[in-house]
Design a protein around this motif. Structure first.
Motif, PDB file in Angstrom:
ATOM      1  N   GLY A  97       0.854  -1.182   0.000  1.00  0.00           N
ATOM      2  CA  GLY A  97       0.000   0.000   0.000  1.00  0.00           C
ATOM      3  C   GLY A  97       0.888   1.229   0.000  1.00  0.00           C
ATOM      4  N   ILE A  98       0.289   2.420  -0.073  1.00  0.00           N
ATOM      5  CA  ILE A  98       1.129   3.611  -0.157  1.00  0.00           C
ATOM      6  C   ILE A  98       1.976   3.804   1.103  1.00  0.00           C
ATOM      7  N   GLY A  99       1.457   3.390   2.264  1.00  0.00           N
ATOM      8  CA  GLY A  99       2.247   3.495   3.484  1.00  0.00           C
ATOM      9  C   GLY A  99       3.444   2.569   3.459  1.00  0.00           C
ATOM     10  N   ASP A 135       2.118  -3.355   6.707  1.00  0.00           N
ATOM     11  CA  ASP A 135       1.048  -2.523   6.154  1.00  0.00           C
ATOM     12  C   ASP A 135      -0.219  -3.368   6.001  1.00  0.00           C
ATOM     13  N   ALA A 136      -0.354  -4.374   6.882  1.00  0.00           N
ATOM     14  CA  ALA A 136      -1.473  -5.313   6.805  1.00  0.00           C
ATOM     15  C   ALA A 136      -2.596  -4.966   7.774  1.00  0.00           C
ATOM     16  N   GLY A 137      -2.517  -3.804   8.428  1.00  0.00           N
ATOM     17  CA  GLY A 137      -3.513  -3.461   9.433  1.00  0.00           C
ATOM     18  C   GLY A 137      -3.178  -4.120  10.762  1.00  0.00           C
ATOM     19  N   ILE A 138      -3.787  -3.630  11.829  1.00  0.00           N
ATOM     20  CA  ILE A 138      -3.458  -4.146  13.158  1.00  0.00           C
ATOM     21  C   ILE A 138      -3.877  -5.606  13.312  1.00  0.00           C
ATOM     22  N   ARG A 139      -5.118  -5.911  12.916  1.00  0.00           N
ATOM     23  CA  ARG A 139      -5.587  -7.284  13.054  1.00  0.00           C
ATOM     24  C   ARG A 139      -4.792  -8.216  12.153  1.00  0.00           C
ATOM     25  N   GLY A 140      -4.493  -7.757  10.933  1.00  0.00           N
ATOM     26  CA  GLY A 140      -3.699  -8.573  10.028  1.00  0.00           C
ATOM     27  C   GLY A 140      -2.305  -8.834  10.567  1.00  0.00           C
ATOM     28  N   THR A 141      -1.729  -7.834  11.227  1.00  0.00           N
ATOM     29  CA  THR A 141      -0.403  -7.999  11.822  1.00  0.00           C
ATOM     30  C   THR A 141      -0.442  -9.025  12.947  1.00  0.00           C
ATOM     31  N   ILE A 142      -1.501  -8.959  13.754  1.00  0.00           N
ATOM     32  CA  ILE A 142      -1.648  -9.948  14.836  1.00  0.00           C
ATOM     33  C   ILE A 142      -1.763 -11.357  14.261  1.00  0.00           C
ATOM     34  N   PRO A 173      -3.448   4.183  18.142  1.00  0.00           N
ATOM     35  CA  PRO A 173      -2.501   3.075  18.325  1.00  0.00           C
ATOM     36  C   PRO A 173      -1.120   3.436  17.795  1.00  0.00           C
ATOM     37  N   SER A 174      -0.122   3.039  18.533  1.00  0.00           N
ATOM     38  CA  SER A 174       1.262   3.346  18.162  1.00  0.00           C
ATOM     39  C   SER A 174       1.719   2.457  17.009  1.00  0.00           C
ATOM     40  N   PRO A 175       2.572   2.982  16.140  1.00  0.00           N
ATOM     41  CA  PRO A 175       3.165   2.118  15.102  1.00  0.00           C
ATOM     42  C   PRO A 175       4.195   1.142  15.661  1.00  0.00           C
ATOM     43  N   VAL A 176       4.587   1.341  16.910  1.00  0.00           N
ATOM     44  CA  VAL A 176       5.555   0.464  17.565  1.00  0.00           C
ATOM     45  C   VAL A 176       4.799  -0.657  18.275  1.00  0.00           C
ATOM     46  N   THR A 177       5.142  -1.895  18.004  1.00  0.00           N
ATOM     47  CA  THR A 177       4.463  -3.030  18.633  1.00  0.00           C
ATOM     48  C   THR A 177       5.290  -3.544  19.816  1.00  0.00           C
ATOM     49  N   PRO A 178       4.716  -4.434  20.631  1.00  0.00           N
ATOM     50  CA  PRO A 178       5.491  -5.016  21.742  1.00  0.00           C
ATOM     51  C   PRO A 178       6.636  -5.912  21.288  1.00  0.00           C
ATOM     52  N   VAL A 179       6.657  -6.310  20.017  1.00  0.00           N
ATOM     53  CA  VAL A 179       7.739  -7.154  19.499  1.00  0.00           C
ATOM     54  C   VAL A 179       8.848  -6.244  18.972  1.00  0.00           C
ATOM     55  N   GLU A 180      10.039  -6.399  19.493  1.00  0.00           N
ATOM     56  CA  GLU A 180      11.150  -5.557  19.053  1.00  0.00           C
ATOM     57  C   GLU A 180      11.412  -5.750  17.560  1.00  0.00           C
ATOM     58  N   GLY A 181      11.484  -4.636  16.841  1.00  0.00           N
ATOM     59  CA  GLY A 181      11.762  -4.689  15.415  1.00  0.00           C
ATOM     60  C   GLY A 181      10.529  -4.807  14.536  1.00  0.00           C
ATOM     61  N   TYR A 208       7.051  -3.143  13.365  1.00  0.00           N
ATOM     62  CA  TYR A 208       6.334  -1.861  13.333  1.00  0.00           C
ATOM     63  C   TYR A 208       5.136  -1.977  12.383  1.00  0.00           C
ATOM     64  N   MET A 209       4.219  -1.005  12.510  1.00  0.00           N
ATOM     65  CA  MET A 209       3.045  -0.969  11.651  1.00  0.00           C
ATOM     66  C   MET A 209       2.943   0.396  10.980  1.00  0.00           C
ATOM     67  N   VAL A 210       2.356   0.411   9.793  1.00  0.00           N
ATOM     68  CA  VAL A 210       2.125   1.657   9.085  1.00  0.00           C
ATOM     69  C   VAL A 210       0.709   1.599   8.531  1.00  0.00           C
ATOM     70  N   GLY A 211       0.064   2.764   8.430  1.00  0.00           N
ATOM     71  CA  GLY A 211      -1.303   2.817   7.916  1.00  0.00           C
ATOM     72  C   GLY A 211      -2.033   3.995   8.525  1.00  0.00           C
ATOM     73  N   CYS A 212      -3.351   4.010   8.366  1.00  0.00           N
ATOM     74  CA  CYS A 212      -4.150   5.143   8.850  1.00  0.00           C
ATOM     75  C   CYS A 212      -4.076   5.199  10.375  1.00  0.00           C
TER      76      CYS A 212
END
Length: 447
Positions: free
Chosen positions: A13-15, A262-269, A433-441, A443-447
């Motif tokens: 995606g663009i992000g 760039d898969a969204g929060i739920r997609g990242t989980i 929601p932060s782009p930084v997740t509890p897993v080191e390294g 990150y998330m990008v998006g709206c």
């Protein structure tokens, strides 16, 4: 770690693309994997019979002065925006009578605001409250924005005026900005968007259709040595001991020091696993709300019949106010609000000579299988043909986009939200929601 980090971006995606391009410019080893056969997600287009057709409906409120203009220049690429004045034609159905007027590009001059108030039918007794409202929005600094993050737009406007027509106008803007009605959307988020849009006076379209934006970021990515894999869905984000270690694609592991999703929060989980991200993170993610969806109709015409770059149609007050309730009840509205891009008036190269491309969007559910969906599409046709009878006479073909299409483009299974996270109190500003997740390294990008 030795040398520059190895970065994997999940989703083009663009992000995702712009993050990958920026990191590649800094010397990182970047790979981007995209499940679709195209880049850009919702910000993409398709070619058909000489037409370049956006997959969804778009406008760019800050044009070259906004993030896409700034980021493309930073990457040494150019995105050309088309600005026109008037920027749009507004058609207002208040009281059952159609009133058409132009929306000027620059709203800062006092006489422009006065004329707009008159055009939308603000009562003279409410001019002062409306003037104070516009003044404060245009002057809104970051502290003002933050102070109003947890209020709705409706409650904020009621401090200044109860004028019905001003409320209808701001509800329309909320739906255009956020695809969320103004009685749910954040006043702080709205103040920031309103200030940036009107102070920059750069509302417009993109030369070459919306696909020109991801194309610019992809050129930059590849220019700086990054690699893109299309039709390559990431199967798993590999986490080990609280840190990210790579991704799995086509059964092959790609070691990574950094993964940007760039898969969204739920997609990242789903990709990283709930255990890796922790119960608290997952519970917060599951409580998030998303924007509503959109039903989009694309009209391919054999001649040009609409002479405006954008058209906004505002239903009568009662019908606009009923939209939220009717959507909750999954009923067909008696009328629809419309946001319509007249693509060839923005960029003539997006349609064959003498032909026209209209892309009309109205509010829809973000879930699949709405009983009211087909009826709402019929209402869209009725309204477009009623406003512009020659559209029906010169129609070559009609295409539609539904929540399922949004879901396929965004990669979020089962969710057809038009924007992403709903920009509502509790989900913006300090609570976003932060782009930084509890897993080191990771990150998330998006709206």
């Amino acid at each position: 770690m030795d040398g520059m980090p190895r970065v994997t971006v999940v989703g083009a995606g663009i992000g995702g693309l712009v993050c990958g391009a920026l990191l590649a410019k800094e010397g990182c080893e970047v790979r981007v994997f995209e499940r679709n056969s195209f880049v850009g997600g919702r910000c993409s287009a398709t070619e058909k019979d000489g037409f370049v057709i956006d997959n969804f409906a778009h406008a760019f409120p800050m044009g070259p002065k906004g993030p896409h203009g700034r980021l493309s220049r930073e990457l040494g690429e150019e995105i050309h925006f088309v600005l026109q004045d008037p920027a749009a034609t507004v058609i207002d159905a208040y009281g059952g009578k159609l009133n058409s007027f132009h929306q000027r590009l620059d709203m800062r001059p006092l006489w422009t605001r006065f004329r707009m108030a008159r055009d939308i039918g603000v009562k003279p007794v409410n001019f002062l409250g409306g003037f104070r409202l516009f003044r404060n929005l245009l002057r809104a600094d970051d502290s003002f924005v933050e102070a109003h993050d947890d209020r709705t737009i409706k409650d904020f406007i009621l401090e200044y005026t109860d004028d019905e027509n001003l409320h209808r106008f701001f509800n329309l803007l909320s739906l255009m900005f956020f695809v969320v009605p103004y009685d749910r959307a954040s006043a702080g988020e709205f103040a920031w968007c309103f200030r940036e849009m009107f102070m920059n006076a750069a509302f417009g379209y993109v030369k070459g259709s919306t696909r020109a934006i991801p194309a610019a970021y992809l050129r930059a990515l590849e220019k700086f040595g990054g690699k893109l894999g299309l039709g390559k869905p990431v199967e798993k984000i590999i986490c080990d001991g609280g840190s990210v270690s790579g991704v799995l694609v086509d059964g092959r592991e790609f070691p990574s020091d950094v993964v940007i999703s760039d898969a969204g929060i739920r997609g990242t989980i789903d990709l990283a696993g709930e255990e890796a991200l922790g119960r608290e993170f997952v519970q917060k993610a599951d409580g998030l709300e998303y924007s509503q969806g959109s039903l989009v109709t694309k009209y391919l015409l054999d001649r040009q019949v609409v002479d405006a770059p954008y058209v906004c149609y505002i239903p009568d007050a009662e019908r606009l106010g009923d939209l939220g309730r009717l959507f909750e009840e999954d009923k067909v509205p008696p009328d629809v609000g419309l946001f319509m891009v007249v693509v060839d008036r923005c960029d003539p190269d997006c349609a064959p000579p003498g032909k026209q491309l209209l892309i009309a969007a109205t509010l829809g559910h973000n879930w699949f299988g709405s009983r009211a969906e087909e009826g709402t599409f019929r209402r869209t046709d009725e309204r477009v043909f009623g406003l512009f009878p020659d559209v029906e006479k010169h129609l070559i073909e009609k295409l539609t986009a539904r929540p399922e299409d949004i879901s396929r483009a965004s990669g979020r299974a089962g969710l057809g939200d038009a924007i992403g996270l709903a920009q509502i109190p509790g989900q913006v500003g300090r609570n976003k929601p932060s782009p930084v997740t509890p897993v080191e390294g990771l990150y998330m990008v998006g709206c």
